[in-house]
Design a protein around this motif. Structure first.
Motif, short mmCIF file in Angstrom:
data_model
loop_
_atom_site.label_atom_id
_atom_site.label_comp_id
_atom_site.label_asym_id
_atom_site.label_seq_id
_atom_site.Cartn_x
_atom_site.Cartn_y
_atom_site.Cartn_z
N LYS A 153 0.82 -1.21 0.00
CA LYS A 153 0.00 0.00 0.00
C LYS A 153 0.86 1.26 0.00
O LYS A 153 0.36 2.35 -0.27
CB LYS A 153 -0.91 0.02 1.23
CG LYS A 153 -2.10 -0.92 1.16
CD LYS A 153 -2.94 -0.83 2.42
CE LYS A 153 -4.14 -1.76 2.36
NZ LYS A 153 -4.92 -1.73 3.63
N ASN A 154 2.13 1.10 0.32
CA ASN A 154 3.04 2.25 0.43
C ASN A 154 3.79 2.43 -0.88
O ASN A 154 4.60 1.59 -1.28
CB ASN A 154 4.02 2.00 1.58
CG ASN A 154 4.84 3.24 1.92
OD1 ASN A 154 5.27 3.97 1.04
ND2 ASN A 154 5.04 3.47 3.21
N LYS A 155 3.53 3.52 -1.58
CA LYS A 155 4.13 3.76 -2.90
C LYS A 155 5.66 3.82 -2.85
O LYS A 155 6.32 3.52 -3.84
CB LYS A 155 3.59 5.06 -3.49
CG LYS A 155 2.13 4.99 -3.90
CD LYS A 155 1.68 6.27 -4.55
CE LYS A 155 0.22 6.19 -4.99
NZ LYS A 155 -0.24 7.44 -5.63
N GLU A 156 6.20 4.19 -1.70
CA GLU A 156 7.65 4.31 -1.59
C GLU A 156 8.33 2.95 -1.57
O GLU A 156 9.49 2.81 -1.99
CB GLU A 156 8.02 5.09 -0.31
CG GLU A 156 9.48 5.44 -0.21
CD GLU A 156 9.81 6.33 0.98
OE1 GLU A 156 11.00 6.60 1.20
OE2 GLU A 156 8.86 6.74 1.69
N TYR A 157 7.61 1.92 -1.10
CA TYR A 157 8.25 0.60 -0.91
C TYR A 157 7.56 -0.53 -1.65
O TYR A 157 8.02 -1.67 -1.59
CB TYR A 157 8.28 0.25 0.58
CG TYR A 157 8.90 1.31 1.46
CD1 TYR A 157 10.23 1.68 1.29
CD2 TYR A 157 8.17 1.96 2.45
CE1 TYR A 157 10.82 2.66 2.09
CE2 TYR A 157 8.75 2.93 3.25
CZ TYR A 157 10.07 3.28 3.07
OH TYR A 157 10.65 4.24 3.85
N ASN A 158 6.47 -0.26 -2.37
CA ASN A 158 5.69 -1.37 -2.93
C ASN A 158 6.37 -2.12 -4.07
O ASN A 158 5.88 -3.15 -4.51
CB ASN A 158 4.29 -0.90 -3.37
CG ASN A 158 4.33 0.14 -4.47
OD1 ASN A 158 5.22 0.13 -5.32
ND2 ASN A 158 3.37 1.05 -4.47
N ASP A 159 7.50 -1.60 -4.56
CA ASP A 159 8.20 -2.31 -5.62
C ASP A 159 9.29 -3.25 -5.08
O ASP A 159 9.98 -3.92 -5.85
CB ASP A 159 8.81 -1.33 -6.62
CG ASP A 159 9.84 -0.42 -5.99
OD1 ASP A 159 9.82 -0.27 -4.74
OD2 ASP A 159 10.67 0.15 -6.72
#
Length: 229
Positions: A68-74
């Protein structure tokens, strides 16, 4: 040096895996519970090895929070767990995990799976480096920003869903078998079941909403992306 976040509530497992990973020149961060693991994300690990059965917050919840966190979702996530049911495996992959491994596993096999997942991330980055934005009608796939826009509105796609729709859209009109999609997105050395593709396609279609027909099911074979909008 690649950085691995190792999350498990059993100190013996942590110690054993940490030693073996460091022998392969990985930098290893450790967490003994889900809440601490979420705090360790600020160290930007390249990959996360995540147990499921942990107190306070289980691995599924941790994975869901990460995605859910765009900074870590990858960040690719590998579930390493004693839970062996197909339902749990599908749930883990459905949450966006890159791999699902059952305990026990030899350190050599685990390290091979880790390297395979990291190699896949690097390969995908190279393949998409030249094509920054892919447009199909009102669907815009921004590879550099890892963002998908539909009818002018951004929608969140976990890493595997993003890679899957990007690969399909990059091969318009071509019938892609489930086997070829599994190989392209998950790699040769990662074992996942064929149903994984169907689960991810279903999720993608839900987000495409009225544009869901962009992805056509070719019965008994696989899927085809329709570029006719």
């Amino acid at each position: 040096m690649k950085k691995i976040l190792l999350v498990d509530d059993e100190p013996d497992i942590i110690e054993f895996l940490k030693y073996n990973l460091e022998q392969e020149n990985f930098e290893v961060l450790v967490s003994y519970d889900g809440k601490d693991a979420l705090k360790k994300l600020s160290y930007k690990p390249d990959l996360i090895i995540l147990d499921i059965m942990m107190p306070e917050m289980d691995g599924f919840e941790v994975s869901e929070q990460i995605k859910k966190n765009k900074e870590y979702n990858d960040i690719p996530i590998i579930f390493l767990t004693a839970k062996s049911s197909e339902t749990d495996e599908i749930k883990g992959l459905d949450l966006g995990a890159s791999d699902y491994i059952q305990k026990p596993i030899s350190p050599k096999k685990l390290i091979a799976r880790i390297k395979s997942n990291l190699r896949k991330v690097d390969d995908n980055a190279k393949k998409t480096s030249d094509v920054k934005v892919l447009k199909v009608g009102s669907l815009v796939i921004d590879v550099e920003r890892f963002v998908i826009t539909i009818d002018g509105k951004q929608k969140f796609f976990p890493r595997k869903e993003f890679q899957l729709i990007h690969f399909l859209a990059s091969n318009p009109g071509k019938v892609l078998t489930r086997e070829s999609l599994l190989k392209e997105i998950w790699g040769n050395d990662v074992y996942v079941i064929d149903r994984t593709i169907d689960v991810h396609i279903r999720k993608i279609r839900e987000k495409l909403d009225k544009h869901s027909e962009l992805i056509e099911t070719v019965k008994g074979v696989g899927y085809r992306f329709q570029n006719n909008q």
